[in-house]
Structures are given as structure tokens and as C-alpha cells.
Design a protein around this motif. Structure first.
Motif, mmCIF file in Angstrom:
data_model
loop_
_atom_site.group_PDB
_atom_site.id
_atom_site.type_symbol
_atom_site.label_atom_id
_atom_site.label_comp_id
_atom_site.label_asym_id
_atom_site.label_seq_id
_atom_site.Cartn_x
_atom_site.Cartn_y
_atom_site.Cartn_z
ATOM 1 N N ARG A 1 -9.302 -11.317 86.641
ATOM 2 C CA ARG A 1 -10.099 -11.910 85.550
ATOM 3 C C ARG A 1 -11.248 -12.737 86.115
ATOM 4 N NH1 ARG A 1 -10.426 -16.489 82.382
ATOM 5 N NH2 ARG A 1 -11.014 -16.080 80.227
ATOM 6 N N LYS A 2 -10.958 -13.573 87.115
ATOM 7 C CA LYS A 2 -12.008 -14.401 87.721
ATOM 8 C C LYS A 2 -13.090 -13.538 88.354
ATOM 9 C CE LYS A 2 -9.559 -18.670 88.798
ATOM 10 N NZ LYS A 2 -9.104 -19.563 89.886
ATOM 11 N N THR A 3 -12.668 -12.520 89.079
ATOM 12 C CA THR A 3 -13.620 -11.620 89.729
ATOM 13 C C THR A 3 -14.469 -10.911 88.684
ATOM 14 O OG1 THR A 3 -12.137 -11.304 91.593
ATOM 15 C CG2 THR A 3 -13.850 -9.644 91.290
ATOM 16 N N TYR A 4 -13.810 -10.423 87.622
ATOM 17 C CA TYR A 4 -14.530 -9.739 86.552
ATOM 18 C C TYR A 4 -15.584 -10.655 85.929
ATOM 19 C CZ TYR A 4 -15.605 -8.099 81.903
ATOM 20 O OH TYR A 4 -16.272 -7.741 80.765
ATOM 21 N N LEU A 5 -15.186 -11.879 85.595
ATOM 22 C CA LEU A 5 -16.125 -12.800 84.939
ATOM 23 C C LEU A 5 -17.311 -13.124 85.842
ATOM 24 C CD1 LEU A 5 -13.626 -15.209 83.154
ATOM 25 C CD2 LEU A 5 -15.066 -13.446 82.105
ATOM 26 N N GLN A 6 -17.056 -13.335 87.124
ATOM 27 C CA GLN A 6 -18.150 -13.626 88.057
ATOM 28 C C GLN A 6 -19.125 -12.462 88.148
ATOM 29 O OE1 GLN A 6 -16.032 -14.495 91.653
ATOM 30 N NE2 GLN A 6 -15.830 -16.679 91.196
ATOM 31 N N LEU A 7 -18.575 -11.246 88.295
ATOM 32 C CA LEU A 7 -19.437 -10.072 88.453
ATOM 33 C C LEU A 7 -20.152 -9.722 87.154
ATOM 34 C CD1 LEU A 7 -17.165 -7.877 90.729
ATOM 35 C CD2 LEU A 7 -19.255 -9.104 91.375
ATOM 36 N N ALA A 8 -19.457 -9.874 86.024
ATOM 37 C CA ALA A 8 -20.085 -9.582 84.734
ATOM 38 C C ALA A 8 -21.261 -10.525 84.494
ATOM 39 C CB ALA A 8 -19.055 -9.686 83.617
ATOM 40 N N LYS A 9 -21.079 -11.779 84.845
ATOM 41 C CA LYS A 9 -22.167 -12.756 84.695
ATOM 42 C C LYS A 9 -23.330 -12.417 85.626
ATOM 43 C CE LYS A 9 -22.999 -17.726 84.814
ATOM 44 N NZ LYS A 9 -22.405 -19.048 85.038
ATOM 45 N N LYS A 10 -23.001 -12.057 86.873
ATOM 46 C CA LYS A 10 -24.038 -11.754 87.868
ATOM 47 C C LYS A 10 -24.858 -10.533 87.481
ATOM 48 C CE LYS A 10 -24.636 -10.695 92.764
ATOM 49 N NZ LYS A 10 -23.974 -10.615 94.080
ATOM 50 N N ASP B 1 -28.926 -9.002 80.697
ATOM 51 C CA ASP B 1 -29.796 -10.052 80.161
ATOM 52 C C ASP B 1 -30.206 -11.067 81.229
ATOM 53 O OD1 ASP B 1 -29.688 -8.891 77.687
ATOM 54 O OD2 ASP B 1 -28.232 -10.298 76.855
ATOM 55 N N ASN B 2 -29.518 -11.058 82.355
ATOM 56 C CA ASN B 2 -29.840 -11.995 83.431
ATOM 57 C C ASN B 2 -30.923 -11.433 84.325
ATOM 58 O OD1 ASN B 2 -27.914 -13.845 82.647
ATOM 59 N ND2 ASN B 2 -26.330 -12.986 83.969
ATOM 60 N N LYS B 3 -31.696 -12.339 84.927
ATOM 61 C CA LYS B 3 -32.706 -11.921 85.892
ATOM 62 C C LYS B 3 -31.987 -11.257 87.062
ATOM 63 C CE LYS B 3 -36.514 -13.540 88.688
ATOM 64 N NZ LYS B 3 -37.309 -14.684 89.127
ATOM 65 N N GLY B 4 -32.406 -10.069 87.411
ATOM 66 C CA GLY B 4 -31.753 -9.332 88.490
ATOM 67 C C GLY B 4 -30.495 -8.605 88.041
ATOM 68 N N MET C 1 -27.679 -2.949 84.640
ATOM 69 C CA MET C 1 -26.904 -2.345 83.552
ATOM 70 C C MET C 1 -25.863 -1.370 84.087
ATOM 71 S SD MET C 1 -26.059 -2.005 80.425
ATOM 72 C CE MET C 1 -27.176 -2.339 79.096
ATOM 73 N N GLU C 2 -26.242 -0.571 85.079
ATOM 74 C CA GLU C 2 -25.321 0.437 85.604
ATOM 75 C C GLU C 2 -24.116 -0.219 86.279
ATOM 76 O OE1 GLU C 2 -24.174 4.139 85.359
ATOM 77 O OE2 GLU C 2 -26.099 3.440 84.593
ATOM 78 N N LYS C 3 -24.351 -1.223 87.102
ATOM 79 C CA LYS C 3 -23.241 -1.934 87.755
ATOM 80 C C LYS C 3 -22.401 -2.658 86.714
ATOM 81 C CE LYS C 3 -25.102 -2.720 92.342
ATOM 82 N NZ LYS C 3 -25.530 -3.706 93.318
ATOM 83 N N PHE C 4 -23.061 -3.258 85.727
ATOM 84 C CA PHE C 4 -22.348 -3.971 84.668
ATOM 85 C C PHE C 4 -21.386 -3.031 83.939
ATOM 86 C CE2 PHE C 4 -22.156 -5.632 80.268
ATOM 87 C CZ PHE C 4 -21.630 -6.888 80.527
ATOM 88 N N LYS C 5 -21.859 -1.832 83.605
ATOM 89 C CA LYS C 5 -21.002 -0.845 82.929
ATOM 90 C C LYS C 5 -19.823 -0.454 83.808
ATOM 91 C CE LYS C 5 -24.475 1.485 80.052
ATOM 92 N NZ LYS C 5 -25.174 2.764 79.855
#
Length: 87
Positions: free
Chosen positions: A49-58, A62-65, A68-72
Motif C-alpha cells: 500500500r505504501k509503495t503504491y501510494l508513493q508511486l501513484a503520487k509520483k 496531473d503532476n509535473k513529470g 500516464m502509462e506508468k500510472f496505469k
């Protein structure tokens, strides 16, 4: 004797090949995709969960940098992990 030490060397080298890598300098997109798909393997629920939240935020688009593909792919990997865990 020497046969048992060679057995351990073989085992340790194959273990090292199965480790998760977060190195983004990998040469091919397929390698990175495979890494993301298996990202949560071996983690407990809190770590995942922690890893997911960190990577999803990164990587949120909508964030600079953001990417979308990595987020998906991170979302897909986390959902697969949760399904396997029965959550």
C-alpha cells in the motif's frame, strides 16, 4: 564439501536474478513493464500500500513529470496484487 558450496552459489545467483529492481535506467520498456507488473510480489499489505501510494503520487498524470502509462501499469499491478491477496 565443495559440492554443497557450489550448490549454494548456484542458488544465490538464481535468487539474485529474481529480485525486484527499481532501477529506471533499464534498457528496454519490456523490462520496466515486467518490473512494474511484479512490483508488489513478496510485499506484505502495508508495504504494498505504501509503495503504491508513493508511486501513484509520483506518476499521476496531473503532476509535473507524471506518466500516464506508468500510472496505469502501477494501478494494474496493485489491483492484481490485491485480487491475489483476496482484498
Amino acid at each position: 564439501g565443495s559440492s554443497s558450496s557450489s550448490r549454494y552459489r548456484t542458488g544465490s545467483s538464481s535468487y539474485g536474478n529474481n529480485s525486484r529492481s527499481t532501477n529506471n535506467s533499464s534498457g528496454s520498456a519490456n523490462t520496466r513493464t515486467r518490473t512494474i507488473q511484479n512490483l508488489f510480489t513478496g510485499m506484505n499489505e502495508e508495504q504494498a500500500r505504501k509503495t503504491y501510494l508513493q508511486l501513484a503520487k509520483k506518476y499521476h498524470p496531473d503532476n509535473k513529470g507524471g506518466d500516464m502509462e506508468k500510472f496505469k501499469k502501477i494501478n494494474e499491478a496493485y489491483n492484481k496484487y490485491k485480487k491475489e491477496k483476496g482484498n
